[in-house]
Design a protein around this motif. Structure first.
Motif, PDB file in Angstrom:
ATOM      1  N   LEU A 194       0.856  -1.182   0.000  1.00 20.34           N
ATOM      2  CA  LEU A 194       0.000   0.000   0.000  1.00 20.34           C
ATOM      3  C   LEU A 194       0.891   1.231   0.000  1.00 20.34           C
ATOM      4  N   GLY A 195       0.806   2.034  -1.060  1.00 20.42           N
ATOM      5  CA  GLY A 195       1.600   3.254  -1.147  1.00 20.42           C
ATOM      6  C   GLY A 195       2.747   3.121  -2.123  1.00 20.42           C
ATOM      7  N   ALA A 196       2.733   3.947  -3.163  1.00 23.93           N
ATOM      8  CA  ALA A 196       3.732   3.842  -4.231  1.00 23.93           C
ATOM      9  C   ALA A 196       4.656   5.053  -4.291  1.00 23.93           C
ATOM     10  N   GLY A 211       7.727   3.602  -0.657  1.00 22.82           N
ATOM     11  CA  GLY A 211       7.076   2.446  -1.270  1.00 22.82           C
ATOM     12  C   GLY A 211       7.905   1.876  -2.405  1.00 22.82           C
ATOM     13  N   TYR A 255      -1.239  -1.029  -4.359  1.00 23.56           N
ATOM     14  CA  TYR A 255      -2.410  -0.155  -4.318  1.00 23.56           C
ATOM     15  C   TYR A 255      -1.985   1.234  -3.865  1.00 23.56           C
ATOM     16  N   ASP A 256      -2.481   2.233  -4.550  1.00 23.05           N
ATOM     17  CA  ASP A 256      -2.285   3.619  -4.146  1.00 23.05           C
ATOM     18  C   ASP A 256      -3.534   4.397  -4.536  1.00 23.05           C
ATOM     19  N   ASP A 259      -3.567   7.201  -5.670  1.00 27.14           N
ATOM     20  CA  ASP A 259      -3.179   7.687  -6.996  1.00 27.14           C
ATOM     21  C   ASP A 259      -2.865   6.464  -7.860  1.00 27.14           C
ATOM     22  N   ALA A 288       0.613   3.861  -8.728  1.00 27.70           N
ATOM     23  CA  ALA A 288       0.691   2.406  -8.568  1.00 27.70           C
ATOM     24  C   ALA A 288       1.069   1.742  -9.883  1.00 27.70           C
ATOM     25  N   THR A 345       2.089   4.080   3.132  1.00 30.28           N
ATOM     26  CA  THR A 345       1.327   5.328   3.069  1.00 30.28           C
ATOM     27  C   THR A 345       1.554   6.078   4.384  1.00 30.28           C
TER      28      THR A 345
END
Length: 284
Positions: free
Chosen positions: A127-129, A133, A151-152, A154, A158, A194
């Motif tokens: 979670l979080g790019a 990340g 998953y992001d 935005d 991702a 994130t």
């Protein structure tokens, strides 16, 4: 005196100064470590802050949200981790030269192995790019990940990270919010990169109903150490890698880059825990 610093936003409670000053004490080096929060997040104010540090004789600095990718463009030399990740969190200055490293990458690897051992990371939901990340995503494949689903909020971020991983020869894909339940259910590891869970943005990045059945979990947030996400994962019996683990090892790796000194992790950890009276089931 060795002058170091940190450039980022929302860094008032950072423990980076304490960690670097403490390492200096253990090596008889007088360290000054300052926090620099540019007035806004534009490339121009970042460049102004970087110029100020170099002009004022700093040996180097760490870089955090939201400047980790931007900082690469100001480097004259980068190491392998930065080339892989496309982001940096550690800059060393030498005259007109700026050397960029990524100790989020190396620090996560050390933190994972310290908690999980040599067991491969397996399938991972990330979670979080953003900057951290990206570093963790590439490090996961160094740790034996078979696939990383990203998953992001935005979605373009991702997809961009998934594409970068694929171009490096790794198995990765972006997932939507609707695909999170199935991605979590099939994952061996859960990773939060994130800001959700930070004292400024409390909460959990993943519905607690999706936590359980995995083997391990990591949260990049370390203020507080016991985030809602990690507490829920701990309750479900997952092996925990905390944001403190990443903070600690990336800080040791950065200090070694700044000073060309080998650091004893056990000595620093013992002193840090004692000085700050840190008691947590998650970082014993």
């Amino acid at each position: 005196m060795l002058k170091l610093g940190l450039i980022g936003q929302s860094i008032a409670r950072s423990r980076a100064p304490s960690l670097h000053i403490m390492q200096g004490e253990l090596h008889n080096v007088d360290v000054r470590y300052d926090l620099h929060e540019p007035r806004d997040t534009t490339p121009e104010t970042y460049a102004e802050t970087l110029h100020q540090l170099r002009h004022e004789g700093y040996r180097g600095c760490n870089v955090t949200f939201p400047y980790k990718q931007l900082a690469v463009t100001h480097a004259t030399e980068v190491n392998r981790a930065v080339r892989l990740v496309g982001a940096t969190n550690t800059l060393r200055f030498n005259g007109e030269e700026v050397f960029a490293a990524n100790t989020d990458y190396t620090g996560f690897i050390r933190g994972y192995r310290g908690r999980v051992g040599e067991q491969p990371a397996g399938r991972v939901l990330l979670l979080g790019a953003g900057g951290v990340g990206r570093a963790v995503a590439f490090a996961l494949f160094e740790l034996g990940a078979s696939e990383v689903e990203i998953y992001d909020i935005d979605q373009s971020g991702a997809r961009s990270l998934a594409r970068s991983l694929q171009e490096a020869g790794y198995s990765a894909k972006a997932v939507t919010a609707g695909e999170l339940p199935s991605a979590a259910a099939s994952a061996d590891g859960l990773v939060n990169c994130t800001p959700v869970g930070h004292y400024m943005t409390p909460g959990t990045p993943l519905d607690e109903k999706m936590i359980g059945g995995q083997r391990w979990a990591f949260d990049a947030v370390y203020t507080p150490i016991e985030t809602e996400f990690l507490v829920a994962a701990h309750r479900q019996g997952l092996t925990i890698i905390s944001g403190f683990d990443l903070f600690f090892y990336q800080g040791l790796d950065a200090y070694e880059i700044f000073t060309d000194t080998k650091v004893d992790p056990a000595a620093v950890m013992e002193r840090f825990k004692q000085r700050f009276d840190i008691v947590s089931d998650l970082i014993k």
